[in-house]
Design an enzyme around this catalytic site. Structure first.
Site, PDB file in Angstrom:
ATOM      1  N   GLY A  20       0.799  -1.233   0.000  1.00 12.26           N
ATOM      2  CA  GLY A  20       0.000   0.000   0.000  1.00 12.26           C
ATOM      3  C   GLY A  20       0.825   1.273   0.000  1.00 12.26           C
ATOM      4  N   ALA A  54     -12.121   2.308  -3.498  1.00 15.68           N
ATOM      5  CA  ALA A  54     -13.539   2.341  -3.891  1.00 15.68           C
ATOM      6  C   ALA A  54     -13.625   3.223  -5.118  1.00 15.68           C
ATOM      7  CB  ALA A  54     -14.411   2.909  -2.778  1.00 15.68           C
ATOM      8  N   TYR A  64     -18.195   8.930   3.145  1.00 16.59           N
ATOM      9  CA  TYR A  64     -17.390   7.696   3.243  1.00 16.59           C
ATOM     10  C   TYR A  64     -18.102   6.503   2.615  1.00 16.59           C
ATOM     11  CZ  TYR A  64     -12.840   8.475   4.987  1.00 16.59           C
ATOM     12  OH  TYR A  64     -11.533   8.826   5.032  1.00 16.59           O
ATOM     13  N   LYS A 117     -14.484  -0.693   6.067  1.00 15.27           N
ATOM     14  CA  LYS A 117     -13.671  -0.574   7.294  1.00 15.27           C
ATOM     15  C   LYS A 117     -14.313  -1.345   8.457  1.00 15.27           C
ATOM     16  CE  LYS A 117     -10.327   1.969   5.661  1.00 15.27           C
ATOM     17  NZ  LYS A 117      -9.105   1.274   5.220  1.00 15.27           N
ATOM     18  N   VAL A 156      -5.393  12.187   7.019  1.00 18.44           N
ATOM     19  CA  VAL A 156      -4.076  12.646   6.564  1.00 18.44           C
ATOM     20  C   VAL A 156      -4.176  12.802   5.051  1.00 18.44           C
ATOM     21  CG1 VAL A 156      -1.614  12.089   6.377  1.00 18.44           C
ATOM     22  CG2 VAL A 156      -2.906  11.288   8.371  1.00 18.44           C
ATOM     23  N   THR A 180      -3.503  12.134   1.705  1.00 17.10           N
ATOM     24  CA  THR A 180      -2.824  11.146   0.856  1.00 17.10           C
ATOM     25  C   THR A 180      -3.621  11.024  -0.440  1.00 17.10           C
ATOM     26  OG1 THR A 180      -4.148   9.325   1.696  1.00 17.10           O
ATOM     27  CG2 THR A 180      -2.084   9.772   2.872  1.00 17.10           C
ATOM     28  N   LEU A 181      -3.103  10.232  -1.357  1.00 20.31           N
ATOM     29  CA  LEU A 181      -3.790  10.019  -2.633  1.00 20.31           C
ATOM     30  C   LEU A 181      -5.207   9.467  -2.408  1.00 20.31           C
ATOM     31  CD1 LEU A 181      -2.505  10.542  -5.376  1.00 20.31           C
ATOM     32  CD2 LEU A 181      -2.012   8.091  -5.543  1.00 20.31           C
TER      33      LEU A 181
END
Ligand code: NAP
Length: 258
Positions: free
Chosen positions: A15, A97, A158, A165, A194, A196-197
């Site tokens: 990852g 997703a 989400y 999750k 955070v 991130t991509l």
């Protein structure tokens, strides 16, 4: 004196997309503690990015692994068996997703979008674990996956990733129970937001960062380095009595009452 020495331990880290990835923060900590690393990339597109990053972790193997293709997982297991003989650490920092399934109404999530998100983001934890288990069971080991508060709370946008999750966190407990007799520990870090991509794919993410900083006990967002340090702790002998847990690295957001 307590020190973390992972020399002689082999770590598979999945990852890492780039230097912002949470898995990369964990990988750096593992490297500094002396672990030997294998980093995986999902598609040819990311191969050179990962090879460039791996310069900072000399000696790391860089291999392809797309968790939707079992043959690529088996190829990694086979290579690690040949080169290392055992595996003591697995970092699972994988989630996906489709964009459209994070934008529309959750209630209208199509079957294929739901299945894909659950497959990549949750089923992959047990599938990868199963395929490297002969290596993990040799000397015992530790697994860490990355989760988010949407596993247990409704979080706008989400959508299906919250469902994934929730399944991921229950899988952590079930795996911890099943692998305990083999001395393999399984835990999750539930990280605050955070940039991130993957996180950038969540609609309204910038606003989420702002709200998180305002409402958390520490009045700030977390850093990826804080996730890295928590990962190092959980994957080391300092956490030898901890398994099946979700540890929150969220600057004290979840425990607040507002
Ligand atoms: P990231 O850097 O984009 O990492 C996500 C990784 O998942 C990428 O390396 C991606 O590879 C990989 N991936 C996606 N589909 C895959 C597949 N089929 N096979 C193998 N790998 C695949 O983002 P991140 O934020 O660090 O995410 C890591 C984990 O932390 C995720 O589980 C995420 O849900 C979790 N998390 C993130 C936050 C946050 O705010 N950032 C908070 C809590 C939890 P490609 O780029 O090649 O697709």
């Amino acid at each position: 004196m307590v020190t973390i020495d992972l020399s002689g331990r082999n770590a598979l880290v999945m990852g890492v997309a780039n230097h912002r990835s949470l898995s990369w923060a964990i990988a750096r900590c593992l490297h500094q503690a002396g672990a030997r690393l294998c980093l995986t990339y999902a598609g040819e597109r990311l191969k050179s990015t990962l090879e460039d990053l791996a310069v900072e972790t000399p000696g790391a193997l860089v291999l392809e692994c797309d968790v939707t293709r079992d043959a690529t997982i088996d190829a990694v297991a086979e290579r690690l068996g040949r080169e290392w003989g055992s595996l003591e650490i697995l970092v699972h920092g994988i989630a996906f997703a489709r964009k459209e399934d994070l934008e529309g109404a959750f209630v209208a999530t199509p079957r294929e979008g739901f299945q894909l998100a659950l497959d990549v983001s949750a089923y992959s934890l047990l599938n990868v674990t199963n395929r490297v288990l002969p290596l993990l069971a040799k000397r015992g080991g530790a697994i860490v996956t990355l989760s988010y508060l949407a596993a247990e709370r409704a979080v706008p946008a989400y959508n299906v990733m919250g469902s994934a999750k929730a399944v991921l966190e229950q899988s952590v407990r079930q795996l911890a129970y099943e692998l305990g007799p083999k001395s393999v520990r399984v835990n999750a870090i539930s990280a605050g937001p955070v940039s991130t991509l993957a996180a950038r794919g969540i609609h309204g993410f910038t606003d989420m960062l702002k709200k998180h900083a305002e409402r958390s006990a520490l009045k700030r967002n977390i850093t990826k380095e804080e996730v890295g340090k928590a990962g190092l702790f959980l994957l080391s002998d300092l956490a030898s009595g901890i398994t099946g847990e979700v540890i929150y690295v969220d600057a004290g957001y979840r425990m607040m009452g507002w």
